[in-house]
Write an enzyme that holds these catalytic residues in place. Structure first.
Site, PDB file in Angstrom:
ATOM      1  N   GLN A 220       5.390  -5.204  -6.100  1.00 14.72           N
ATOM      2  CA  GLN A 220       5.006  -3.818  -5.845  1.00 14.72           C
ATOM      3  C   GLN A 220       6.218  -2.972  -5.476  1.00 14.72           C
ATOM      4  OE1 GLN A 220       1.141  -5.518  -3.547  1.00 14.72           O
ATOM      5  NE2 GLN A 220       1.464  -3.349  -3.221  1.00 14.72           N
ATOM      6  N   ARG A 367      -4.588  -3.367   0.950  1.00  7.58           N
ATOM      7  CA  ARG A 367      -5.175  -2.083   0.615  1.00  7.58           C
ATOM      8  C   ARG A 367      -5.356  -1.228   1.860  1.00  7.58           C
ATOM      9  NH1 ARG A 367      -9.213  -1.185  -4.424  1.00  7.58           N
ATOM     10  NH2 ARG A 367      -8.879   1.034  -4.574  1.00  7.58           N
ATOM     11  N   CYS A 368      -4.279  -1.166   2.639  1.00  8.01           N
ATOM     12  CA  CYS A 368      -4.329  -0.318   3.830  1.00  8.01           C
ATOM     13  C   CYS A 368      -2.920   0.027   4.213  1.00  8.01           C
ATOM     14  CB  CYS A 368      -5.065  -1.015   4.970  1.00  8.01           C
ATOM     15  SG  CYS A 368      -4.068  -1.760   6.243  1.00  8.01           S
ATOM     16  N   GLU A 739      -6.489   3.622  -0.372  1.00  9.56           N
ATOM     17  CA  GLU A 739      -6.850   2.682   0.683  1.00  9.56           C
ATOM     18  C   GLU A 739      -7.953   3.189   1.595  1.00  9.56           C
ATOM     19  OE1 GLU A 739      -2.832   2.419   1.901  1.00  9.56           O
ATOM     20  OE2 GLU A 739      -2.398   0.769   0.544  1.00  9.56           O
TER      21      GLU A 739
END
Lengths: 786, 288
Positions: A220, A367-368, A739
Site C-alpha cells: 500500500q 480499514r481505519c 474507513e
C-alpha cells in the site's frame, strides 16, 4: 449517470475506469507476474508460539533436486539482515535466530524451481525446538512471573512496550469525583484480521549487471518501501524500483514489510534469478498484521439529566511478539485519543499500555485511521451504557451531547482540532430514514410477544488524512504526498500520484479531480500510480489518506497547470493574464467571451510555436507536494435494526441505515461502494470475526473455515444517506470515506444486539456476537416476557 | 497457494475398475469424488494419500429414483442434484432443508452424498438427515454388496463401515405414507459447519406418530441417532409437551464438545431446541 455521449468533466457519478480490466479478468496482480527463469520461494514457519531453536538442519532440503537455496537466520545475520526495523521503532526477526516468539514465525526460506517443490522441501528441514511457556493473554503479560518474550532486546526484563496518555488526567478525575452519575464498562475489541482476498507476496528481480532491484509487491506504500529497502539493505535508492500492480484489497494488511519480501530479495541476489513468493491463506491469517486487540475499560461521567461531562479510558494493547504496529511515530496508540467522539466534554483522559505477547505482530489500522475504530467503539458503547443507566433513549442522549455547529473548529479535550462538522442534521436524517419512532413502537409490540428486536445507534467522528508532516511521520518519513501532472499537446493528461489503489478507485476519482479543475473529460486523464520509477514520492494509501492528502495534491497540481495555462493563453490571445477569466475548460478575455482558448488549444500552443512570455517555459505541466495543514474529520450517524432468535441466540441484521458526511463527494457511486464494503466488514467484525488462540498460543483461525468473513447472506440492503460539510482547509473540501463505515458500524450493530437483549438485563457483550455468546448473555438473567 | 504433497492419480471407468484399483493400490489410496473435503485436507497437508482414485466418471452411481418401495440415491449424486430433485423434496423435505444450508453453491455443485457420508465429519448434515430417515446404505466390494443400517455406518469421527477396498454405492430411504420431515441448523454464518443441527422424520397414522427418526449433527463423535427420543414419540399424539420431552432426551443423549462454535452447554441446549423445532415442522408437513 455518465454515458458515452456525456463525458464527465469533473465530479459526479461515473463508472470506474479500472473496472473493464477487472470484470474481464485482465487485472494484473503480483501473482500474475511471471519472469523468465523465475524461482519460487516458501517460508518454513514455527509450529510453536514460544521456543528456543536448538538446531536447524537444512541439508536434506538442499539435496532436493529442484531446490536452489535454503536460507536461515544465521545466513541473514552474516549480511546484517536477520533483523529488520518495524514501523514502530522496534525490530522484527526476518528469520528467527535463537528463538521463535509466535506460531507461524518465519524460520527458514527455500527457493526452488516451482512452488510445489519449494513446499515439499520445507518438510525436509529439521528444526529442533525447546518449548517455552507462552504469554497469550495480554492481561498476564506484565505479571512478574511472565516469561520474557523479547530476550533479544538488551536488558529487557518484562513484556512492557510503552505507556502513552492523552488529555488532562487531573481535570478528568476532578469531574468524575463530583459527577452525579458515573458508569464504567469493560470491553474488548478483539484481535481480527484485515483478510484481503489477495494474500501478500512479491516477485524480486535483482539485475546484477545493472545493480538494480525490481520488486513487484503487494504494498500500500511503494515509495516508503523503496526508501526502507535502501536504508536497511544498503541498496542505492535509485537502483530500487518497487511496483505495486493491481492489488486485491489491502485494508492495512499491506502497509508493512514482511520477512517473505526480504527473503525474496536476498535469494534473488544470491541466485541471480527472479524469486516469487506468495503467501497462502493460512500464512496471511496467522503471520501478517492483525488489527485491534484492545482490552479497554471506559468510564463516563454525566449529570443526572444526561449531559456527558467527562470520559476516561484505560487500554491494554496487545501488539504481539514484535511491535510492528503501523502508526505515526509520535502516536504509539495511533489516533486513539479521538475517543471523545462527537461530544462536547469538559475533560477527558486516556492511558494506553502496550505489551508483547507470543502472538503474531501487527496492530495495523484495518480499514481505519490508526486506532480510530477502537476509539469510536469505546465511546459509542459507553454512551449506550450511560443511556441504559439513565433510562434515556440512546439517540436522544447523543442528540443532547453533540458538538454544536457554531463550536467548529472544535478543539477537543485531547488535543484535536475538528475542522468542521454539523452533526445534528446527520443524526436526524438517519433517524428519519430509519423511522426511528415507529421502530421503537414495533419493538414494544414485539417484546410483548416475546420477540427480541433491537435498534442500535452510533454517531462517529473520524480523524483521517495524516499529516501534517511536522506532527506525523512513519519511520521518519513525513506524511505528505506528491503529484505531477503533464498535459500532452492534444490536451490529454497524465497524472502521477504517490498513493496506490487496492480497490478504492483512484484511477477514476483522481482523474475526476483533474477533470474538475481543468474542465476536460475525466476519460482524458490517465492516472499513473504504484510504480516508484514513474510516480512522485509519497507515503501511500492507508488511514483514509488518499483523498485528503493525495487528492488535495491532485487538485493543487491541476490548479498550477491551470495558472500556467493562463499565461500561455494570454500569449496566444495577446492579452494580459490579469485580463483573463476562467470558465470550466477555458480561459477567455474579460468582457469578450468569444476571445478564449480551451485547455486543449492551450496545450497545443504550449508545445507548439506560440511565443511564450519571459520566464514561461514550454510544455504544460506542474508538480507539487501536498502537506496537509490538519487532518479531516468525516462523521456519520448509523442506525441498525436486528432480530435475535430467543431460542438460539442467532442475530439477523434486518436493516442498516448509514448517513455519512465525508465533505465533497467526488464520485458518489464510488463513495457509496466504499460505504457498502465497509458496512459489510462491520457486520463481520461485530458478529463473527476473531483471531483466537489456545493457552499454548496456537492460532485457532488459520483458514476461512475458521476465520469467518461475512457473505451476502449476512448483510442487509444498506440504506444510505448523505450530508455534505466540506472541509474548510482541504482544496476541494473532501474528507475521505473509505474507513468511516468500518469505524461506525460495529458499535451500531453491537448496540442493537444489546438493545434486543434489554429484557434480560444485558448491558454489554464482547464481539464477535456469535450465537453462542448471545445465548450465553441471555442465561442467568431475567426471562423475557412470555 | 496451498499445495498438496506428491501423489499418483488414477481415473476409474467403472465401479469394478475402482474396486480393483483400491485392491491393487492398498490402504494409501483414497477415492475422490467432489473432493471438497479431501482436497482441502491435502492442500493443508493434513492428508497425504499416495494415490487418488477418481470416480467422477462412474455415472452408474449418479441417480435419484424410486424403486422397490424405497427412494434410492446413487452415491455420486451431487448436493445440487439432491436440492433440485422434485422427487426427493416431495418425499423427504428434510433433504431440501439440509441442502439449502450445506456449504455454498460452489461446494454443492461438486460434492456428493456418498462423499459426505464417507467423510464422516461429525458436523456433516446429510448424515444426520440419513439417520433421521432410517437410511440403509449399500456398500460394494469385489466380492459383492452388503447393506448396512445408518446407525451402524459411522464408527467414530471420520470412520465408517466402508472397508479399504470397498465403495459406498447407494443410499436407500424407505418410503412410507403420511410422512413429514424437517431439518434445523444453527450456523455462525452461511456456509459454516453446524454449531448444532437436528433432523426429524415422522410417519403419522390416525393422528399419532406411528414412527419417527431423530438425528443430530455436530453434537457427538458422529451423527447422533436419538433412540430414546424416538421411543418417547412413537405411538403418541403430537403435542408441545411431547416435543419438549423428546427435545430433553435429545439434549441429554448427545455428547457435544466445546470449540469455537460454542460451549457444551449451548450445543446441548441447541440439540433440544432444534429437535423441538424440527419436530414441529415435520409433523406439520406430515399433517399438511
Amino acid at each position: 449517470m455518465a454515458t458515452a455521449e456525456q463525458p464527465v468533466l469533473g465530479y459526479g457519478r461515473m463508472k470506474r475506469k479500472e473496472d473493464p480490466r477487472f470484470v474481464r479478468g485482465k487485472g494484473r496482480y503480483v501473482d500474475d507476474v511471471s519472469l523468465p527463469g523465475m524461482l519460487h520461494g516458501a517460508v518454513l514457519r514455527s509450529p510453536l508460539a514460544h521456543a528456543r531453536i536448538l538446531s536447524i538442519d537444512t541439508s536434506a532440503a538442499l539435496q532436493h533436486p529442484k531446490v536452489h537455496a535454503v536460507i536461515t537466520g544465521r545466513d541473514l545475520e552474516a549480511q546484517k539482515l536477520a533483523w529488520a526495523p518495524t514501523l514502530s521503532a522496534d525490530v522484527q526477526a526476518v528469520l528467527a535466530l535463537d528463538k521463535v516468539c509466535f506460531q507461524g514465525q518465519e524460520v527458514a526460506f527455500v527457493v526452488a524451481d516451482d512452488h510445489y517443490s519449494a513446499r515439499d522441501a520445507l518438510e525436509l528441514i529439521d528444526v529442533e525446538y525447546e518449548p517455552l511457556p507462552a504469554v497469550v493473554d495480554p492481561r498476564k503479560a506484565l505479571d512478574p512471573d511472565a516469561p520474557v518474550i523479547r530476550e533479544d532486546i538488551e536488558g529487557k526484563s518484562d513484556n512492557h512496550i510503552f505507556d502513552w496518555e492523552a488529555g488532562d488526567r487531573d481535570a478528568t478525575d476532578a469531574v468524575f469525583e463530583r459527577a452525579e452519575v458515573v458508569v464504567a464498562q469493560d470491553m474488548i475489541y478483539p484481535r481480527i484480521h484485515p483478510a484481503p482476498m489477495e494474500t501478500c507476496g512479491c516477485v524480486a528481480d535483482f539485475d546484477a549487471v545493472e545493480g538494480k532491484l525490481t520488486l513487484w509487491c503487494t504494498t500500500q506504500a511503494p515509495h516508503a518501501h523503496r526508501t526502507l529497502y535502501a536504508l536497511v539493505a544498503g541498496l542505492p535508492e535509485h537502483k530500487i524500483r518497487v511496483i505495486s500492480p493491481d492489488i486485491g484489497g489491502g485494508f492495512g494488511n499491506k502497509v508493512g514489510i514482511y520477512p517473505g519480501y526480504v527473503c525474496s530479495v536476498v535469494t534473488s541476489i544470491v541466485t541471480g534469478r527472479p524469486v516469487k513468493w506468495m503467501e497462502d491463506r493460512t500464512e496471511n491469517l496467522t503471520s501478517t498484521a492483525f488489527a485491534r486487540d484492545y482490552v479497554m475499560r471506559g468510564e463516563i461521567a454525566a449529570t443526572r439529566d444526561g449531559k456527558i461531562q467527562a470520559v476516561r479510558v484505560r487500554v491494554l494493547a496487545d501488539h504481539g511478539a514484535f511491535n510492528a504496529t503501523a502508526q505515526p511515530s509520535k502516536y504509539p496508540a495511533g489516533f486513539f485519543h479521538i475517543f471523545t467522539g462527537s461530544y462536547d466534554l469538559e475533560a477527558a483522559h486516556c492511558r494506553v499500555t502496550g505489551v508483547y505477547t507470543n502472538k503474531a505482530p501487527g496492530g495495523v489500522a484495518y480499514r481505519c485511521s490508526f486506532r480510530v475504530t477502537e476509539a469510536a467503539y469505546a465511546i459509542e458503547r459507553m454512551v449506550d451504557v450511560l443511556a441504559d443507566e439513565l433510562g434515556v433513549d440512546p439517540a436522544e442522549l447523543r442528540m443532547r451531547n453533540l458538538i454544536r455547529p457554531e463550536q467548529f473548529p472544535y478543539r477537543s479535550k485531547t488535543g484535536w482540532v475538528y475542522d468542521s462538522g454539523d452533526y445534528e442534521p446527520a443524526l436526524r436524517m438517519a433517524l428519519e430514514m430509519a423511522g426511528y419512532d415507529r421502530l421503537r413502537e414495533e419493538q414494544g409490540e414485539r417484546r410483548e410477544r416475546g420477540e427480541l428486536m433491537g435498534i442500535g445507534v452510533s454517531f462517529f467522528t473520524e480523524t483521517v488524512g495524516a499529516g501534517p508532516r511536522r506532527d506525523m511521520d512513519i519511520v521518519g518519513l513525513g506524511m505528505a504526498d506528491g503529484a505531477d501532472l503533464r498535459v500532452h499537446p492534444t490536451g490529454k493528461a497524465v497524472l502521477g500520484i504517490s498513493v496506490q489503489t487496492q480497490g478504492q478507485g483512484h484511477e477514476t476519482t483522481f482523474a475526476q479531480i483533474v477533470a474538475e479543475e481543468l474542465g476536460i473529460p475525466a476519460e482524458d486523464v490517465q492516472v499513473v500510480h504504484g510504480d516508484t520509477d514513474e510516480t512522485p514520492f509519497g507515503l501511500g494509501t492507508y488511514g483514509s489518506r488518499s483523498t485528503p492528502v493525495s487528492g488535495a495534491a491532485a487538485a493543487v497540481v491541476a490548479r498550477k497547470v491551470r495558472e500556467k495555462a493562463r499565461l500561455i493563453a494570454a500569449a496566444m490571445l495577446e492579452a494580459s493574464p490579469a485580463d483573463l477569466e476562467w470558465e470550466k475548460g477555458r480561459w477567455y478575455v474579460k468582457g469578450d467571451p468569444e476571445q478564449g482558448k480551451t485547455i486543449q488549444e492551450i496545450a497545443m500552443g504550449a508545445h507548439g510555436t506560440v511565443e511564450l512570455p519571459e520566464g514561461v517555459e514550454g510544455g504544460l505541466e506542474a508538480q507539487t507536494v501536498y502537506n496537509p495543514s490538519n487532518l479531516t474529520f468525516p462523521f456519520g450517524a448509523y442506525v441498525c435494526v436486528v432480530d435475535v432468535d430467543p431460542g438460539t441466540g442467532q442475530v439477523k441484521v434486518r436493516r442498516f441505515v448509514a448517513v455519512d458526511d465525508c465533505g465533497t463527494r467526488i464520485n458518489p457511486m464510488i463513495v457509496e461502494g466504499q460505504i457498502h464494503g465497509g458496512l459489510a466488514e462491520g457486520v463481520g467484525i461485530a458478529l463473527m470475526e476473531l483471531i483466537a488462540f489456545d493457552e499454548d498460543g496456537n492460532c485457532l483461525n488459520g483458514s476461512f473455515m475458521d476465520y469467518l468473513i461475512p457473505t451476502a447472506k449476512e448483510v442487509p440492503n444498506f440504506e444510505l444517506g448523505a450530508t455534505v460539510t466540506p472541509s474548510p482547509h482541504h482544496p476541494i473540501g473532501a474528507k475521505g470515506v473509505g474507513e468511516s463505515p468500518t469505524v461506525g458500524s460495529p458499535p451500531a450493530i453491537v448496540n442493537a444486539v444489546i438493545d434486543a437483549l434489554e429484557p434480560f438485563g444485558v448491558r454489554h457483550v464482547d464481539m464477535p456476537l456469535t450465537p453462542a455468546r448471545v445465548w450465553a448473555a441471555m442465561q442467568g438473567h431475567t426471562e423475557p416476557p412470555a | 497457494m496451498q499445495v498438496p504433497a506428491p501423489f499418483d492419480y488414477e481415473r476409474a471407468t467403472s465401479v469394478e475398475h475402482a474396486l480393483s484399483l483400491l485392491e491393487r493400490l492398498g490402504p494409501e489410496a483414497r477415492l475422490i469424488a467432489g473432493g471438497h473435503s479431501l482436497l482441502p485436507m491435502m492442500k493443508l497437508r493434513l492428508a497425504a494419500p499416495e494415490h487418488l482414485v477418481d470416480i467422477n466418471d462412474l455415472h452408474e452411481l449418479d441417480y435419484i429414483r424410486e424403486e422397490a418401495g424405497e427412494l434410492r440415491i446413487g452415491a455420486l449424486a451431487r448436493h445440487r442434484e439432491l436440492l433440485e430433485s422434485e422427487l426427493l423434496g416431495r418425499r423427504f423435505p428434510i433433504f431440501h432443508d439440509a441442502e439449502r444450508v450445506i456449504a455454498d453453491p460452489l461446494v454443492r455443485n461438486r460434492g456428493t452424498i456418498g462423499g459426505a457420508l464417507c467423510q464422516a465429519d461429525p458436523s456433516e448434515d446429510l448424515s444426520a438427515a440419513c439417520a433421521a430417515a432410517h437410511a440403509r446404505l449399500v456398500i460394494r466390494g469385489l466380492g459383492g454388496e452388503r447393506v448396512v443400517e445408518m446407525a451402524d455406518f459411522h464408527r467414530g469421527p471420520y470412520e465408517t463401515a466402508v472397508g479399504p477396498s470397498e465403495i459406498l454405492a447407494e443410499i436407500r430411504l424407505p418410503l412410507r405414507e403420511a410422512a413429514g420431515s424437517a431439518y434445523e441448523k444453527v450456523e455462525r454464518r452461511t456456509g459454516d459447519w453446524a454449531v448444532a443441527a437436528a433432523g426429524v422424520c415422522v410417519w403419522m397414522s390416525d393422528g399419532a406418530i406411528a414412527d419417527v427418526g431423530v438425528g443430530l449433527a455436530a453434537v457427538g463423535s458422529s451423527a447422533v441417532h436419538c433412540a430414546r427420543a424416538e421411543e418417547v414419540l412413537r405411538g403418541e399424539r403430537p403435542s408441545e409437551e411431547l416435543f419438549d420431552a423428546a427435545a430433553d432426551l435429545a439434549a441429554a443423549d448427545c455428547s457435544p464438545a466445546a470449540d469455537q462454535r460454542g460451549p457444551v452447554e449451548y450445543k446441548r441446549h441447541l440439540a433440544g431446541e432444534l429437535t423441538r423445532r424440527a419436530l414441529r415442522r415435520a409433523v406439520a408437513r406430515a399433517l399438511g
